[in-house]
Design a protein around this motif. Structure first.
Motif, short mmCIF file in Angstrom:
data_model
loop_
_atom_site.label_atom_id
_atom_site.label_comp_id
_atom_site.label_asym_id
_atom_site.label_seq_id
_atom_site.Cartn_x
_atom_site.Cartn_y
_atom_site.Cartn_z
N LEU A 72 0.80 -1.22 0.00
CA LEU A 72 0.00 0.00 0.00
C LEU A 72 0.84 1.28 0.00
N PRO A 73 1.85 1.42 0.89
CA PRO A 73 2.68 2.64 0.82
C PRO A 73 3.45 2.73 -0.50
N ALA A 74 3.95 1.59 -1.01
CA ALA A 74 4.70 1.62 -2.26
C ALA A 74 3.83 2.10 -3.41
N TYR A 75 2.60 1.62 -3.48
CA TYR A 75 1.67 2.05 -4.53
C TYR A 75 1.36 3.54 -4.40
N ALA A 76 1.05 3.97 -3.18
CA ALA A 76 0.65 5.36 -2.97
C ALA A 76 1.78 6.34 -3.31
N GLN A 77 3.04 5.96 -3.07
CA GLN A 77 4.16 6.87 -3.28
C GLN A 77 4.67 6.87 -4.72
N LEU A 78 4.18 5.96 -5.55
CA LEU A 78 4.58 5.98 -6.96
C LEU A 78 4.06 7.23 -7.65
N GLU A 79 4.92 7.83 -8.47
CA GLU A 79 4.47 8.95 -9.28
C GLU A 79 3.57 8.44 -10.40
N PRO A 80 2.37 9.04 -10.60
CA PRO A 80 1.49 8.58 -11.66
C PRO A 80 2.18 8.63 -13.02
N GLY A 81 2.07 7.56 -13.78
CA GLY A 81 2.72 7.49 -15.08
C GLY A 81 1.80 6.94 -16.13
N PRO A 82 2.38 6.56 -17.27
CA PRO A 82 1.56 6.03 -18.37
C PRO A 82 0.77 4.79 -17.98
#
Length: 456
Positions: A275-285
């Motif tokens: 969950l933290p890893a997903y949330a901290q990802l910068e939105p991309g393609p």
């Protein structure tokens, strides 16, 4: 009643001081790596060292509480924990910080010792509520630690992490010294040092194989761990004062209860990492990630942690109405539902917030059920060590879950990887649904146990 409430408050504060530090350091690992100029491998020992010492020391300290008095050992653990916090606050390099974290690992014993004290001091009608509250605090504190750690890591020095921990440890020490009575039930016998050494060595080998092993090192450690456990069982069968009661461990309800703790630990860490890893990802393609800060990613998990408190305290009423096995069954079933919902839909913040709260509701039922199930299975003089072993099972489950989650994410931070982790959590919780009915004695088993005790 007043003294019982004061005891409960002191124990809740003590357990919260440990629970917060379970995860408060997690958001700051990258910062600590940079500040202390070390490698990722050494930085990982900030977590691994704490985990290893917790697993090794908990059953030994639980047994010492059974033998020498829970209050006395609880005070010693809090003093040790305070020293570890002070050492971490003053650490000048990674070696000193890891050493301090190893000392802090003794604090996991606060949980089984508190459970054992409650079983001695609380009125019977309030015992299940108290167990649920302590269990809920473990989860809520872990969730709060992610948020508090993120805030301190984002805005203040990393030393504040351990300064806050030292303050909580000191307050807990004073409250316990004032409000917790001396033990009324102690076991006979001596401390089983051979058993403690074999158990500790086996656990170290197992956890190192799971967290640090590579190539032949992993193979050697993977072979050594079960070999040491076999030797442990052979040695313990011949001892009257064994740390590990082999008959108790082989008892089907007890084995099932430890299996539930293992499964719960594994499922929890799928979420702690995903969950933290997903949330901290910068939105991309690929369309995943929220670009959240460490603090925001922790806040998304906070409702799922806080709901552990009310659901945990409901276990007593559920057990009285439907039977002792059903709170755990229901808890794992609710966790299956929340995990499946996340696997099917996790592209929005509101989905993370709500669906993980569903998972948290199930987790609260499971966490509060475990000490109650153990309390129904063992005598008062074995409560500390039995709860200690159950906490070890959960810790090892957490290591396995963490390792599996890391392996999945190492293949790439893709939507498929996160979906896989959520389905793994659902599958693990489904196993919990299947195992939970076996964690209590049937009527024949209870009658057999009563007869055996009467003969003894």
């Amino acid at each position: 009643m007043k003294s019982a409430n004061a005891t409960l408050f002191a124990l809740v504060t003590s357990v919260f001081s440990y629970a917060l530090m379970q995860t408060m350091v997690v958001p700051a690992v990258g910062l600590l790596q940079r500040e202390l100029d070390t490698t990722p491998g050494w930085a990982s020992w900030i977590i691994s060292g704490f985990l290893l010492s917790s697993a090794v020391l908990t059953p030994l300290l639980g047994r010492m509480g059974d033998l020498y008095g829970k209050r006395r050992v609880l005070l010693a653990v809090l003093i040790t924990y305070l020293a570890g916090m002070a050492g971490a606050t003053a650490a000048q390099d990674i070696g000193q910080l890891i050493a301090a974290r190893v000392v802090q690992g003794a604090a996991l014993a606060l949980v089984p010792l508190s459970m054992a004290i409650l079983r001695e001091t609380m009125p019977r009608e309030r015992m299940t509520f108290a167990f649920g509250l302590i269990s809920g605090i473990v989860g809520a504190g872990a969730g709060a630690g992610l948020v508090v750690g993120g805030l301190l890591a984002d805005h203040l020095s990393w030393r504040w992490l351990f300064g806050l921990g030292a303050l909580l440890a000191l307050v807990s020490l004073l409250l316990v010294a004032r409000s917790v009575p001396a033990s009324t039930h102690t076991a006979q016998g001596r401390l089983d040092f051979p058993g403690a050494v074999l158990l500790g060595t086996g656990l170290v080998a197992l956890l190192l194989a799971l967290t640090q092993g590579r190539g032949w090192t992993a193979v050697v450690l993977g072979v050594a761990a079960p070999a040491l456990f076999v030797v442990l069982l052979l040695v313990e069968r011949r001892r009257d004062d064994a740390l590990i009661d082999v008959a108790e461990l082989a008892d089907r309800p007890m084995l099932a209860t430890h299996a539930l703790a293992f499964l719960f630990g594994a499922a929890s860490y799928f979420f702690y990492l995903a969950l933290p890893a997903y949330a901290q990802l910068e939105p991309g393609p690929a369309g995943i990630g929220f670009g959240a800060t460490v603090t925001v990613s922790g806040l998304l998990m906070l409702p799922g942690a806080l709901i552990l408190l009310p659901t945990g305290t409901a276990v007593g009423r559920l057990a009285e109405r439907f039977g002792p096995r059903w709170p755990a069954v229901l808890g794992f079933a609710v966790a299956v539902a929340g995990s499946a919902l996340l696997a099917l839909a996790h592209a929005s913040m509101w989905e993370h917030l709500i669906f993980y709260t569903v998972v948290g509701a199930g987790s609260g039922l499971v966490m509060a059920s475990l000490p109650k199930l153990i309390g129904d299975l063992v005598p008062l003089t074995r409560t500390g060590v039995a709860n200690g072993l159950n906490n070890i099972a959960r810790t090892v489950g957490g290591v396995v879950g963490s390792g599996l989650a890391t392996a999945v994410l190492n293949s790439g931070y893709t939507d498929a990887a996160f979906t896989t982790l959520f389905w793994l959590a659902a599958a693990t919780s489904m196993l919990g649904v299947a195992v939970a009915p076996f964690a209590v004695r049937n009527a024949h088993g209870r009658e057999h146990e009563r007869v055996q005790q009467a003969r003894a």
